[in-house]
Scaffold this motif. Structure first.
Motif, PDB file in Angstrom:
ATOM      1  N   LEU A  97      -7.915  66.954  15.415  1.00 33.61           N
ATOM      2  CA  LEU A  97      -7.228  66.997  16.711  1.00 33.61           C
ATOM      3  C   LEU A  97      -6.377  68.264  16.819  1.00 33.61           C
ATOM      4  O   LEU A  97      -6.300  68.880  17.888  1.00 33.61           O
ATOM      5  CB  LEU A  97      -6.356  65.755  16.884  1.00 33.61           C
ATOM      6  CG  LEU A  97      -7.097  64.436  17.127  1.00 33.61           C
ATOM      7  CD1 LEU A  97      -6.113  63.273  17.155  1.00 33.61           C
ATOM      8  CD2 LEU A  97      -7.886  64.485  18.433  1.00 33.61           C
ATOM      9  N   ALA A  98      -5.747  68.657  15.709  1.00 33.88           N
ATOM     10  CA  ALA A  98      -4.965  69.897  15.715  1.00 33.88           C
ATOM     11  C   ALA A  98      -5.882  71.104  15.937  1.00 33.88           C
ATOM     12  O   ALA A  98      -5.539  72.028  16.692  1.00 33.88           O
ATOM     13  CB  ALA A  98      -4.209  70.036  14.394  1.00 33.88           C
ATOM     14  N   ILE A  99      -7.050  71.096  15.305  1.00 35.44           N
ATOM     15  CA  ILE A  99      -8.006  72.196  15.468  1.00 35.44           C
ATOM     16  C   ILE A  99      -8.496  72.262  16.917  1.00 35.44           C
ATOM     17  O   ILE A  99      -8.622  73.347  17.500  1.00 35.44           O
ATOM     18  CB  ILE A  99      -9.194  72.025  14.498  1.00 35.44           C
ATOM     19  CG1 ILE A  99      -8.714  72.179  13.050  1.00 35.44           C
ATOM     20  CG2 ILE A  99     -10.287  73.046  14.792  1.00 35.44           C
ATOM     21  CD1 ILE A  99      -9.757  71.778  12.015  1.00 35.44           C
ATOM     22  N   GLN A 100      -8.777  71.107  17.505  1.00 33.86           N
ATOM     23  CA  GLN A 100      -9.199  71.090  18.908  1.00 33.86           C
ATOM     24  C   GLN A 100      -8.103  71.650  19.819  1.00 33.86           C
ATOM     25  O   GLN A 100      -8.391  72.348  20.803  1.00 33.86           O
ATOM     26  CB  GLN A 100      -9.555  69.666  19.332  1.00 33.86           C
ATOM     27  CG  GLN A 100     -10.854  69.148  18.730  1.00 33.86           C
ATOM     28  CD  GLN A 100     -11.223  67.774  19.279  1.00 33.86           C
ATOM     29  OE1 GLN A 100     -11.178  67.543  20.480  1.00 33.86           O
ATOM     30  NE2 GLN A 100     -11.596  66.865  18.392  1.00 33.86           N
ATOM     31  N   SER A 101      -6.852  71.361  19.488  1.00 34.71           N
ATOM     32  CA  SER A 101      -5.735  71.893  20.282  1.00 34.71           C
ATOM     33  C   SER A 101      -5.691  73.414  20.195  1.00 34.71           C
ATOM     34  O   SER A 101      -5.453  74.093  21.201  1.00 34.71           O
ATOM     35  CB  SER A 101      -4.410  71.301  19.775  1.00 34.71           C
ATOM     36  OG  SER A 101      -4.389  69.897  19.941  1.00 34.71           O
ATOM     37  N   ILE A 102      -5.907  73.957  18.981  1.00 37.31           N
ATOM     38  CA  ILE A 102      -5.934  75.415  18.823  1.00 37.31           C
ATOM     39  C   ILE A 102      -7.063  76.017  19.646  1.00 37.31           C
ATOM     40  O   ILE A 102      -6.884  77.031  20.326  1.00 37.31           O
ATOM     41  CB  ILE A 102      -6.092  75.775  17.323  1.00 37.31           C
ATOM     42  CG1 ILE A 102      -4.850  75.353  16.537  1.00 37.31           C
ATOM     43  CG2 ILE A 102      -6.343  77.276  17.159  1.00 37.31           C
ATOM     44  CD1 ILE A 102      -5.002  75.486  15.035  1.00 37.31           C
ATOM     45  N   ARG A 231      -9.405  71.543  32.857  1.00 41.95           N
ATOM     46  CA  ARG A 231      -8.489  70.435  33.153  1.00 41.95           C
ATOM     47  C   ARG A 231      -9.003  69.137  32.523  1.00 41.95           C
ATOM     48  O   ARG A 231      -8.227  68.332  31.991  1.00 41.95           O
ATOM     49  CB  ARG A 231      -8.344  70.267  34.670  1.00 41.95           C
ATOM     50  CG  ARG A 231      -7.478  71.330  35.322  1.00 41.95           C
ATOM     51  CD  ARG A 231      -7.037  70.890  36.712  1.00 41.95           C
ATOM     52  NE  ARG A 231      -6.234  71.906  37.368  1.00 41.95           N
ATOM     53  CZ  ARG A 231      -6.683  72.766  38.270  1.00 41.95           C
ATOM     54  NH1 ARG A 231      -7.964  72.740  38.626  1.00 41.95           N
ATOM     55  NH2 ARG A 231      -5.871  73.653  38.816  1.00 41.95           N
ATOM     56  N   GLN A 232     -10.292  68.912  32.601  1.00 45.84           N
ATOM     57  CA  GLN A 232     -10.869  67.698  32.030  1.00 45.84           C
ATOM     58  C   GLN A 232     -10.711  67.666  30.512  1.00 45.84           C
ATOM     59  O   GLN A 232     -10.364  66.634  29.936  1.00 45.84           O
ATOM     60  CB  GLN A 232     -12.346  67.591  32.413  1.00 45.84           C
ATOM     61  CG  GLN A 232     -12.572  67.283  33.878  1.00 45.84           C
ATOM     62  CD  GLN A 232     -14.031  67.411  34.277  1.00 45.84           C
ATOM     63  OE1 GLN A 232     -14.873  67.804  33.479  1.00 45.84           O
ATOM     64  NE2 GLN A 232     -14.337  67.101  35.533  1.00 45.84           N
ATOM     65  N   PHE A 233     -10.950  68.802  29.874  1.00 41.47           N
ATOM     66  CA  PHE A 233     -10.772  68.872  28.421  1.00 41.47           C
ATOM     67  C   PHE A 233      -9.313  68.667  28.036  1.00 41.47           C
ATOM     68  O   PHE A 233      -9.010  68.006  27.045  1.00 41.47           O
ATOM     69  CB  PHE A 233     -11.265  70.219  27.874  1.00 41.47           C
ATOM     70  CG  PHE A 233     -12.737  70.238  27.579  1.00 41.47           C
ATOM     71  CD1 PHE A 233     -13.345  69.221  26.869  1.00 41.47           C
ATOM     72  CD2 PHE A 233     -13.522  71.289  28.027  1.00 41.47           C
ATOM     73  CE1 PHE A 233     -14.698  69.245  26.596  1.00 41.47           C
ATOM     74  CE2 PHE A 233     -14.887  71.327  27.755  1.00 41.47           C
ATOM     75  CZ  PHE A 233     -15.473  70.300  27.039  1.00 41.47           C
ATOM     76  N   PHE A 234      -8.393  69.240  28.804  1.00 39.03           N
ATOM     77  CA  PHE A 234      -6.976  69.069  28.514  1.00 39.03           C
ATOM     78  C   PHE A 234      -6.567  67.602  28.659  1.00 39.03           C
ATOM     79  O   PHE A 234      -5.837  67.060  27.822  1.00 39.03           O
ATOM     80  CB  PHE A 234      -6.133  69.937  29.449  1.00 39.03           C
ATOM     81  CG  PHE A 234      -4.650  69.817  29.209  1.00 39.03           C
ATOM     82  CD1 PHE A 234      -4.060  70.400  28.103  1.00 39.03           C
ATOM     83  CD2 PHE A 234      -3.852  69.103  30.093  1.00 39.03           C
ATOM     84  CE1 PHE A 234      -2.697  70.284  27.875  1.00 39.03           C
ATOM     85  CE2 PHE A 234      -2.499  68.977  29.879  1.00 39.03           C
ATOM     86  CZ  PHE A 234      -1.916  69.572  28.774  1.00 39.03           C
ATOM     87  N   ARG A 235      -7.067  66.956  29.719  1.00 38.27           N
ATOM     88  CA  ARG A 235      -6.770  65.538  29.925  1.00 38.27           C
ATOM     89  C   ARG A 235      -7.332  64.690  28.780  1.00 38.27           C
ATOM     90  O   ARG A 235      -6.650  63.810  28.246  1.00 38.27           O
ATOM     91  CB  ARG A 235      -7.351  65.077  31.259  1.00 38.27           C
ATOM     92  CG  ARG A 235      -6.948  63.652  31.651  1.00 38.27           C
ATOM     93  CD  ARG A 235      -7.645  63.206  32.919  1.00 38.27           C
ATOM     94  NE  ARG A 235      -7.470  64.168  33.993  1.00 38.27           N
ATOM     95  CZ  ARG A 235      -8.462  64.807  34.591  1.00 38.27           C
ATOM     96  NH1 ARG A 235      -9.724  64.583  34.234  1.00 38.27           N
ATOM     97  NH2 ARG A 235      -8.226  65.661  35.568  1.00 38.27           N
ATOM     98  N   ALA A 236      -8.581  64.988  28.389  1.00 40.37           N
ATOM     99  CA  ALA A 236      -9.206  64.241  27.302  1.00 40.37           C
ATOM    100  C   ALA A 236      -8.448  64.449  25.998  1.00 40.37           C
ATOM    101  O   ALA A 236      -8.199  63.478  25.249  1.00 40.37           O
ATOM    102  CB  ALA A 236     -10.664  64.669  27.138  1.00 40.37           C
ATOM    103  N   LEU A 237      -8.057  65.686  25.704  1.00 42.89           N
ATOM    104  CA  LEU A 237      -7.345  65.977  24.461  1.00 42.89           C
ATOM    105  C   LEU A 237      -5.982  65.298  24.441  1.00 42.89           C
ATOM    106  O   LEU A 237      -5.551  64.790  23.401  1.00 42.89           O
ATOM    107  CB  LEU A 237      -7.180  67.499  24.303  1.00 42.89           C
ATOM    108  CG  LEU A 237      -6.612  67.999  22.968  1.00 42.89           C
ATOM    109  CD1 LEU A 237      -7.477  67.532  21.808  1.00 42.89           C
ATOM    110  CD2 LEU A 237      -6.513  69.518  22.978  1.00 42.89           C
TER     111      LEU A 237
END
Length: 327
Positions: A97-102, A231-237
């Motif tokens: 999850l941290a890697i996806q945030s980066i 926006r969709q990826f940010f919401r999902a993350l």
């Protein structure tokens, strides 16, 4: 609950991986490999619970982590290390999850750095979550191993509650106190796990905060399609981070630090632990619900299944004629 977690993750995880790899052809870039990696680690996480049937039990100043089975004829020592590996997979999911945030942060604010997610560079991130997973496993396997004091402290409780001899049961334990002093070995293990998790959540929070406050300016420079996808990826993350915080992170650290309150109690924590197994499947559902590209693919596949074969053949002929009018 272990079986529910295993089969639900196998079902929803397979759907997400299949659609991501074979039907989504654009826009996702190397992010699709992070999604696939997350599902594979989540499947291993659910599989370990399904195979080893682990339990948590709070007893006075202790947290007991054990199994009542010996699959494949494993010895107690082997089972204890397999249980430690299972907890390491939990750590790897937080790291992913941290890697996806980066990735999402760089995709918006520092696009050239996305090259570090391509080719041979991608193994940097595989090494990252593998390193912390192994470190967590070694921490649990070493610092929470049984000793003579643990056996004496827990033997009556295991015999009373589960009708098992403690010497025949694979157990890892955290006992907060020995006499009037801390059990420093157990406390060190708890602090190491806290540090690993805090480091990952710091990355997630910093990236998420910066994305939230700088997203509008950056998105205004992109096409409507890319704005919608970001926006969709940010919401999902965001939901992917909040849900394990509620289901995994908070319950785990509540149980780790409750023994230091030295309460007189005997409480099987399997109800709390059961939420762990369904999280990977929940993550798959979150991604497919938040990102419209998956809905578009589902709709396309559903229509193609309902469409008669003759109609499909006619459509294919028309498509070919449009590409090559001479046919």
């Amino acid at each position: 609950m272990g079986e529910l977690g295993f089969f639900s993750n196998a079902f929803f995880g397979f759907i997400l991986v299949y659609l991501t790899l074979f039907h989504i052809k654009r826009q996702f870039g190397s992010y699709k490999y992070l999604l696939v990696n997350f599902q594979l680690v989540g499947f291993c996480f659910a599989s370990c619970e399904y195979l080893f049937h682990t339990f948590l039990h709070l007893y006075n100043a202790s947290l007991i982590y054990f199994s009542l089975s010996h699959p494949l004829g494993f010895s107690n020592l082997t089972m204890e290390w397999m249980m430690a590996v299972y907890t390491g997979l939990y750590s790897s999911t937080i790291c992913l999850l941290a890697i996806q945030s980066i990735y999402r942060y760089w995709a918006l604010f520092d696009t050239p750095k996305l090259e570090y997610f391509n080719g041979i560079y991608y193994f940097i991130w595989v090494g990252y979550y593998t390193f912390f997973g192994i470190l967590w496993s070694l921490t649990v396997g070493y610092f929470f191993a049984m000793d003579e004091f643990s056996m004496e402290y827990l033997s009556k409780e295991i015999s009373l509650r589960y009708e098992r001899n403690i010497t025949d049961t694979p157990i890892l334990d955290l006992i907060a106190y020995q006499g009037n002093d801390f059990r420093w070995k157990n406390l060190t293990g708890a602090l190491m796990m806290t540090d690993i998790s805090t480091f990952q959540y710091t990355i997630i929070i910093v990236c998420g905060y910066n994305m939230y406050h700088g997203m509008q300016t950056k998105l205004s420079l992109l096409s409507a399609q890319h704005r919608r996808l970001h926006r969709q990826f940010f919401r999902a993350l965001t939901i992917q981070v909040v849900s394990p915080t509620i289901i995994l992170f908070c319950p785990v650290f509540f149980m780790i630090y409750v023994p230091f309150a030295d309460l007189e109690m005997s409480f099987p924590s399997c109800i709390i632990q059961s939420g762990f197994t369904v999280y990977p499947a929940l993550d798959s559902v979150i991604m497919m619900c938040c990102v419209s590209e998956y809905f578009r693919i589902f709709k396309k596949l559903f229509v193609s299944m309902k469409q008669p074969k003759s109609s499909q053949d006619d459509s294919e002929k028309k498509r070919i004629q449009m590409v090559n009018p001479k046919i």
